[in-house]
Scaffold this motif. Structure first.
Motif, PDB file in Angstrom:
ATOM      1  N   ASP A   1      10.224 -22.247  -5.684  1.00 18.71           N
ATOM      2  CA  ASP A   1       9.031 -22.513  -4.903  1.00 18.71           C
ATOM      3  C   ASP A   1       8.728 -21.303  -4.023  1.00 18.71           C
ATOM      4  OD1 ASP A   1       6.891 -23.887  -3.780  1.00 18.71           O
ATOM      5  OD2 ASP A   1       8.142 -24.990  -2.355  1.00 18.71           O
ATOM      6  N   ARG A   2       7.492 -20.864  -3.997  1.00 19.24           N
ATOM      7  CA  ARG A   2       7.088 -19.751  -3.145  1.00 19.24           C
ATOM      8  C   ARG A   2       6.767 -20.295  -1.759  1.00 19.24           C
ATOM      9  NH1 ARG A   2       3.420 -18.694  -7.781  1.00 19.24           N
ATOM     10  NH2 ARG A   2       4.598 -17.443  -9.247  1.00 19.24           N
ATOM     11  N   ALA A   3       7.444 -19.757  -0.761  1.00 17.31           N
ATOM     12  CA  ALA A   3       7.330 -20.291   0.596  1.00 17.31           C
ATOM     13  C   ALA A   3       6.393 -19.493   1.488  1.00 17.31           C
ATOM     14  CB  ALA A   3       8.712 -20.354   1.239  1.00 17.31           C
ATOM     15  N   GLY A   4       6.202 -18.207   1.222  1.00 16.37           N
ATOM     16  CA  GLY A   4       5.354 -17.394   2.085  1.00 16.37           C
ATOM     17  C   GLY A   4       5.149 -16.013   1.510  1.00 16.37           C
ATOM     18  N   PHE A   5       4.344 -15.215   2.215  1.00 19.23           N
ATOM     19  CA  PHE A   5       3.984 -13.895   1.725  1.00 19.23           C
ATOM     20  C   PHE A   5       3.591 -12.985   2.880  1.00 19.23           C
ATOM     21  CE2 PHE A   5       0.391 -16.759   1.654  1.00 19.23           C
ATOM     22  CZ  PHE A   5      -0.566 -16.079   2.393  1.00 19.23           C
ATOM     23  N   GLY A   6       3.505 -11.723   2.606  1.00 16.13           N
ATOM     24  CA  GLY A   6       3.036 -10.736   3.573  1.00 16.13           C
ATOM     25  C   GLY A   6       2.614  -9.491   2.823  1.00 16.13           C
ATOM     26  N   ARG A   7       1.764  -8.693   3.441  1.00 17.13           N
ATOM     27  CA  ARG A   7       1.203  -7.513   2.781  1.00 17.13           C
ATOM     28  C   ARG A   7       1.487  -6.264   3.610  1.00 17.13           C
ATOM     29  NH1 ARG A   7      -5.253  -6.366   1.890  1.00 17.13           N
ATOM     30  NH2 ARG A   7      -5.021  -4.547   0.539  1.00 17.13           N
ATOM     31  N   LEU A   8       1.767  -5.185   2.916  1.00 12.75           N
ATOM     32  CA  LEU A   8       1.910  -3.873   3.537  1.00 12.75           C
ATOM     33  C   LEU A   8       0.828  -2.962   2.983  1.00 12.75           C
ATOM     34  CD1 LEU A   8       3.394  -1.762   5.262  1.00 12.75           C
ATOM     35  CD2 LEU A   8       4.772  -1.249   3.225  1.00 12.75           C
ATOM     36  N   ARG A   9      -0.012  -2.462   3.889  1.00 16.36           N
ATOM     37  CA  ARG A   9      -1.022  -1.463   3.514  1.00 16.36           C
ATOM     38  C   ARG A   9      -0.517  -0.119   4.016  1.00 16.36           C
ATOM     39  NH1 ARG A   9      -6.910  -3.702   4.048  1.00 16.36           N
ATOM     40  NH2 ARG A   9      -7.253  -1.496   4.371  1.00 16.36           N
ATOM     41  N   VAL A  10      -0.394   0.832   3.134  1.00 14.99           N
ATOM     42  CA  VAL A  10       0.035   2.176   3.520  1.00 14.99           C
ATOM     43  C   VAL A  10      -1.101   3.134   3.204  1.00 14.99           C
ATOM     44  CG1 VAL A  10       1.707   4.024   3.161  1.00 14.99           C
ATOM     45  CG2 VAL A  10       2.464   1.645   3.080  1.00 14.99           C
ATOM     46  N   SER A  11      -1.557   3.850   4.233  1.00 12.35           N
ATOM     47  CA  SER A  11      -2.623   4.829   4.020  1.00 12.35           C
ATOM     48  C   SER A  11      -2.003   6.174   3.687  1.00 12.35           C
ATOM     49  CB  SER A  11      -3.493   4.949   5.268  1.00 12.35           C
ATOM     50  OG  SER A  11      -2.731   5.488   6.323  1.00 12.35           O
ATOM     51  N   SER A  12      -2.720   6.907   2.874  1.00 13.75           N
ATOM     52  CA  SER A  12      -2.238   8.250   2.551  1.00 13.75           C
ATOM     53  C   SER A  12      -2.471   9.147   3.753  1.00 13.75           C
ATOM     54  CB  SER A  12      -2.965   8.799   1.321  1.00 13.75           C
ATOM     55  OG  SER A  12      -4.354   8.811   1.558  1.00 13.75           O
ATOM     56  N   GLY A  13      -1.802  10.239   3.785  1.00 16.22           N
ATOM     57  CA  GLY A  13      -1.931  11.161   4.901  1.00 16.22           C
ATOM     58  C   GLY A  13      -0.560  11.536   5.414  1.00 16.22           C
ATOM     59  N   GLU A  14      -0.540  12.443   6.344  1.00 19.16           N
ATOM     60  CA  GLU A  14       0.712  12.891   6.942  1.00 19.16           C
ATOM     61  C   GLU A  14       0.665  12.652   8.431  1.00 19.16           C
ATOM     62  OE1 GLU A  14       3.910  13.762   6.216  1.00 19.16           O
ATOM     63  OE2 GLU A  14       3.127  13.367   4.239  1.00 19.16           O
ATOM     64  N   PRO A  15       1.472  11.862   8.981  1.00 14.45           N
ATOM     65  CA  PRO A  15       2.401  10.967   8.300  1.00 14.45           C
ATOM     66  C   PRO A  15       1.660   9.747   7.765  1.00 14.45           C
ATOM     67  CG  PRO A  15       2.563  10.607  10.644  1.00 14.45           C
ATOM     68  CD  PRO A  15       1.568  11.734  10.444  1.00 14.45           C
ATOM     69  N   PRO A  16       2.235   9.048   6.777  1.00  9.45           N
ATOM     70  CA  PRO A  16       1.586   7.833   6.279  1.00  9.45           C
ATOM     71  C   PRO A  16       1.575   6.760   7.365  1.00  9.45           C
ATOM     72  CG  PRO A  16       3.760   8.088   5.291  1.00  9.45           C
ATOM     73  CD  PRO A  16       3.495   9.323   6.097  1.00  9.45           C
ATOM     74  N   VAL A  17       0.539   5.929   7.353  1.00 10.10           N
ATOM     75  CA  VAL A  17       0.400   4.857   8.339  1.00 10.10           C
ATOM     76  C   VAL A  17       0.590   3.524   7.619  1.00 10.10           C
ATOM     77  CG1 VAL A  17      -1.171   3.715   9.959  1.00 10.10           C
ATOM     78  CG2 VAL A  17      -1.158   6.214   9.770  1.00 10.10           C
ATOM     79  N   GLY A  18       1.483   2.697   8.150  1.00  5.96           N
ATOM     80  CA  GLY A  18       1.744   1.389   7.554  1.00  5.96           C
ATOM     81  C   GLY A  18       1.206   0.274   8.420  1.00  5.96           C
ATOM     82  N   GLU A  19       0.491  -0.650   7.781  1.00  4.48           N
ATOM     83  CA  GLU A  19      -0.036  -1.820   8.476  1.00  4.48           C
ATOM     84  C   GLU A  19       0.492  -3.074   7.794  1.00  4.48           C
ATOM     85  OE1 GLU A  19      -4.130  -4.321   9.350  1.00  4.48           O
ATOM     86  OE2 GLU A  19      -4.218  -2.561   8.055  1.00  4.48           O
TER      87      GLU A  19
END
Length: 190
Positions: free
Chosen positions: A43-61
């Motif tokens: 059973d799948r209980a939950g989820f989450g997303r990681l958005r990583v933008s290109s660039g130096e340094p990369p930015v993670g949301e």
């Protein structure tokens, strides 16, 4: 219970979960998500997303973190965030951000509020978009990925997590099907 990377087969489930929880997601790329799965029932209980933008340094949301109702309060969300922070580090991100109208939850893991003016460029526009779509104030939070600490009670609860209460089940009779005499599309009669 474990948390794994999203797979193409998860797309429909993710779309339904995101819609049910009222989270925003214009496009769904399962590879950007992690999924919490109960190993005994699958059973799948939950989820989450990681958005990583290109660039130096990369930015993670970290965004679109959601836990299904019967699984809440058992460390599932905390483990989803932990896995997303691990993925952030793997992508070269050192500081992860969350833009949320519910800052209390991530704050318990060490996320600290940041002024919108101090956000990296890719997140300034995202914050404005989220604010325009939200009824409440959207605040920016950040954490150095090495500073994340899983609370002991969340780690222990996750080890024995199970759905709270009984989820409704639908019996074949409720659809007007006689389970004893029914034939199925691919029934060969053998």
């Amino acid at each position: 219970m474990y948390v794994r990377d999203g797979k193409p087969r998860d797309e429909t489930w993710l779309r339904e979960g995101i819609e049910t929880m009222g989270l925003a997601a214009a496009t769904i790329q399962p590879a950007e998500y992690v999924i919490a799965v109960d190993e005994s029932s699958n059973d799948r209980a939950g989820f989450g997303r990681l958005r990583v933008s290109s660039g130096e340094p990369p930015v993670g949301e970290i965004t679109s973190v959601g836990v299904r109702e019967p699984w809440r309060g058992q460390g599932v969300g905390a483990h989803i965030i932990e896995r997303l922070l691990t993925k952030s580090g793997d992508a070269g991100v050192t500081t992860a951000y969350m833009l949320t109208d519910e800052p209390g939850y991530p704050a318990q893991f060490g996320f600290e509020q940041r002024a919108v003016e101090s956000l990296p460029e890719p997140l300034v526009d995202r914050q404005a978009e989220k604010q325009a779509a939200s009824d409440g104030d959207v605040v920016a939070l950040a954490i150095d990925i090495d500073d994340f600490e899983m609370p002991t009670d969340r780690r222990e609860a996750f080890k024995s997590a199970s759905p709270a209460g009984d989820e409704p089940t639908v019996e074949s009779e409720e659809f007007g099907i006689d389970a004893e005499g029914a034939t199925y599309k691919y029934d060969t009669g053998r």
